[in-house]
Write a protein that holds these residues in place. Sequence first.
Motif, PDB file in Angstrom:
ATOM      1  N   THR A 252      35.532   7.923 -11.037  1.00  0.00           N
ATOM      2  CA  THR A 252      36.216   8.108  -9.764  1.00  0.00           C
ATOM      3  C   THR A 252      35.219   7.887  -8.629  1.00  0.00           C
ATOM      4  OG1 THR A 252      37.711   9.704 -10.753  1.00  0.00           O
ATOM      5  CG2 THR A 252      37.482   9.781  -8.377  1.00  0.00           C
ATOM      6  N   ARG A 253      35.685   7.260  -7.542  1.00  0.00           N
ATOM      7  CA  ARG A 253      34.803   6.958  -6.418  1.00  0.00           C
ATOM      8  C   ARG A 253      34.550   8.206  -5.580  1.00  0.00           C
ATOM      9  NH1 ARG A 253      38.744   2.261  -4.100  1.00  0.00           N
ATOM     10  NH2 ARG A 253      39.203   1.252  -6.112  1.00  0.00           N
ATOM     11  N   GLY A 254      33.471   8.145  -4.829  1.00  0.00           N
ATOM     12  CA  GLY A 254      33.198   9.247  -3.905  1.00  0.00           C
ATOM     13  C   GLY A 254      31.766   9.238  -3.418  1.00  0.00           C
ATOM     14  N   PRO A 255      31.535   9.681  -2.184  1.00  0.00           N
ATOM     15  CA  PRO A 255      30.171   9.770  -1.649  1.00  0.00           C
ATOM     16  C   PRO A 255      29.420  10.892  -2.331  1.00  0.00           C
ATOM     17  CG  PRO A 255      31.734  10.746  -0.118  1.00  0.00           C
ATOM     18  CD  PRO A 255      32.541  10.136  -1.218  1.00  0.00           C
ATOM     19  N   ARG A 256      28.119  10.762  -2.341  1.00  0.00           N
ATOM     20  CA  ARG A 256      27.288  11.804  -2.957  1.00  0.00           C
ATOM     21  C   ARG A 256      25.841  11.642  -2.485  1.00  0.00           C
ATOM     22  NH1 ARG A 256      27.971   8.461  -7.495  1.00  0.00           N
ATOM     23  NH2 ARG A 256      30.126   8.421  -6.764  1.00  0.00           N
ATOM     24  N   LEU A 267      32.332  12.039 -11.083  1.00  0.00           N
ATOM     25  CA  LEU A 267      32.295  10.842 -10.250  1.00  0.00           C
ATOM     26  C   LEU A 267      31.750   9.654 -11.035  1.00  0.00           C
ATOM     27  CD1 LEU A 267      30.876  12.325  -6.910  1.00  0.00           C
ATOM     28  CD2 LEU A 267      33.250  11.718  -7.420  1.00  0.00           C
ATOM     29  N   GLY A 268      32.210   8.459 -10.654  1.00  0.00           N
ATOM     30  CA  GLY A 268      31.677   7.237 -11.231  1.00  0.00           C
ATOM     31  C   GLY A 268      30.540   6.695 -10.385  1.00  0.00           C
ATOM     32  N   ASP A 269      30.088   5.474 -10.684  1.00  0.00           N
ATOM     33  CA  ASP A 269      28.957   4.895  -9.958  1.00  0.00           C
ATOM     34  C   ASP A 269      29.327   4.420  -8.558  1.00  0.00           C
ATOM     35  OD1 ASP A 269      27.418   5.393 -12.121  1.00  0.00           O
ATOM     36  OD2 ASP A 269      27.033   3.302 -12.671  1.00  0.00           O
ATOM     37  N   CYS A 270      30.603   4.207  -8.272  1.00  0.00           N
ATOM     38  CA  CYS A 270      31.004   3.727  -6.950  1.00  0.00           C
ATOM     39  C   CYS A 270      30.915   4.865  -5.939  1.00  0.00           C
ATOM     40  CB  CYS A 270      32.433   3.175  -6.989  1.00  0.00           C
ATOM     41  SG  CYS A 270      33.018   2.582  -5.380  1.00  0.00           S
ATOM     42  N   ILE A 271      30.086   4.702  -4.908  1.00  0.00           N
ATOM     43  CA  ILE A 271      29.914   5.742  -3.908  1.00  0.00           C
ATOM     44  C   ILE A 271      30.880   5.563  -2.738  1.00  0.00           C
ATOM     45  CG2 ILE A 271      27.488   5.960  -4.549  1.00  0.00           C
ATOM     46  CD1 ILE A 271      26.773   4.545  -1.924  1.00  0.00           C
ATOM     47  N   ASP A 272      31.791   4.578  -2.855  1.00  0.00           N
ATOM     48  CA  ASP A 272      32.826   4.323  -1.848  1.00  0.00           C
ATOM     49  C   ASP A 272      32.231   4.035  -0.474  1.00  0.00           C
ATOM     50  OD1 ASP A 272      35.486   3.922  -1.330  1.00  0.00           O
ATOM     51  OD2 ASP A 272      35.887   5.998  -0.752  1.00  0.00           O
ATOM     52  N   CYS A 273      31.176   3.215  -0.472  1.00  0.00           N
ATOM     53  CA  CYS A 273      30.513   2.855   0.788  1.00  0.00           C
ATOM     54  C   CYS A 273      31.233   1.709   1.494  1.00  0.00           C
ATOM     55  CB  CYS A 273      29.060   2.461   0.537  1.00  0.00           C
ATOM     56  SG  CYS A 273      28.872   1.011  -0.536  1.00  0.00           S
TER      57      CYS A 273
END
Length: 471
Positions: A252-256, A267-273
Amino acid sequence: MSKQIPVHDVTPPASKDNSSVDLYASREKIYTRAFTGVFRNLRMVGGAVLFLLYFGTVWLNWGGHQAVWWNLPERKFYIFGTTIWPQDFILLSGLLIVAAFGLFFITVYAGRVWCGYTCPQSVWTWIFMWCEKVTEGDRNQRMKLDKAPMSANKLLRKLAKHSLWLSIGFVTGMTFVGYFSPIRELVIEFFTGQADGWAYFWVGFFTLATYGNAGWLREQVCIYMCPYARFQSVMFDKDTLIVSYDPRRGETRGPRKKDLDYKAKGLGDCIDCTMCVQVCPTGIDIRDGLQIECIGCAACIDACDTIMDKMNYPKGLISYTTEHNLSGQKTHMVRPRLIGYAVVLLAMIGLLATAFVLRPLVGFDVSKDRVLYRENAQGRIENVYSLKVMNKDQRDHVYVLEAGGLPDLKLEGAREIRVAAGDIVSLPVQLSMAPEQLPSTTNEVIFTLKDADDSASQVEAKSRFIGPQIR
């Protein structure tokens, strides 16, 4: 877990009364962000080579004239050491067929790499976007500038950008017309006001076409005007290399924070930037799955790999991959469809090369005069013919003319014909016979044209010899 590349429904929402769907949406301007990466460098090198070929070839000379010159008034088309005549247009048709099958082959294998790396629309669009960055700044600066009220700074930046666009369009148009009208003379005559009116028209036309397509229309050409985006889906299969996002790894995407144990938080590797969206020249989100708007330029791969490096994550969240690979299956690079296109492509190349090598370098045409026959001073029956000899070679030739097919057939006039390189010579000749030797009223005769330097090289043309009715 997804078993194929996810495809999202992007149908416009229905109106409030749910009775109709608005199929028109006004264009939203795309602001692309600058980026670096392997595929960007590859595209720059490829673009530089294409620019060098396009803008440089037109200035080369070969055999006393422009190396590549489509001389429409004289119907001669020079391509380095070869002269193509209208009679040889079948060769150009064959070349287009080879190009088409080459495009089919590369599309089945690697998707829309033609669009992303070598299509003129894409190459010129990237150049125009670079002009925007130089004059108006990067993405955020351009967005801020467009929202700002008109000022001296904004006006100067806009003028600088459009001046660069028009300059590139002008050089492009001048170069294109230079392939049809010798470029050296064209440039001098254009700026001294001595060029033909059509030259000014076509230079202006292609200047504005380049300015409009690469400056204003951009992705609209790729999405709505180019048919390739529509029929590419017929060529793709689940083993075709395409630019894709890996949802198994990214969701799942998300900032971190960089050092956060994001796996423990689900969360997955996509940081939703959204960097992949910001660099896309067609403004799509590659995470929505395979879309006809994607031109396969790999800008999103470069942008995503840069973010993965900063986060210390493995590269390849967005990559060139296949549907089979994304679903955990084996990719088959060699497959029947690809082999079929390869076989046809090689066969067409072989046939084209054979036809080119074996094509006669002399054109020979014979037409009979409208006067059926006449009797000359020696009492012989005489027919008049008009001969046309076309030298397709790049050097002068002397040809020897002979006639046969009937007994006692006599050729009147010159037997040696000198034809300059790339020239056409027309001349009349007469054939005569004793009337008593004529087998019938209408008889077939054969004209033979031999190269004086190579007797094995010859062409023939047939005609008719007409005589009086035999009693």
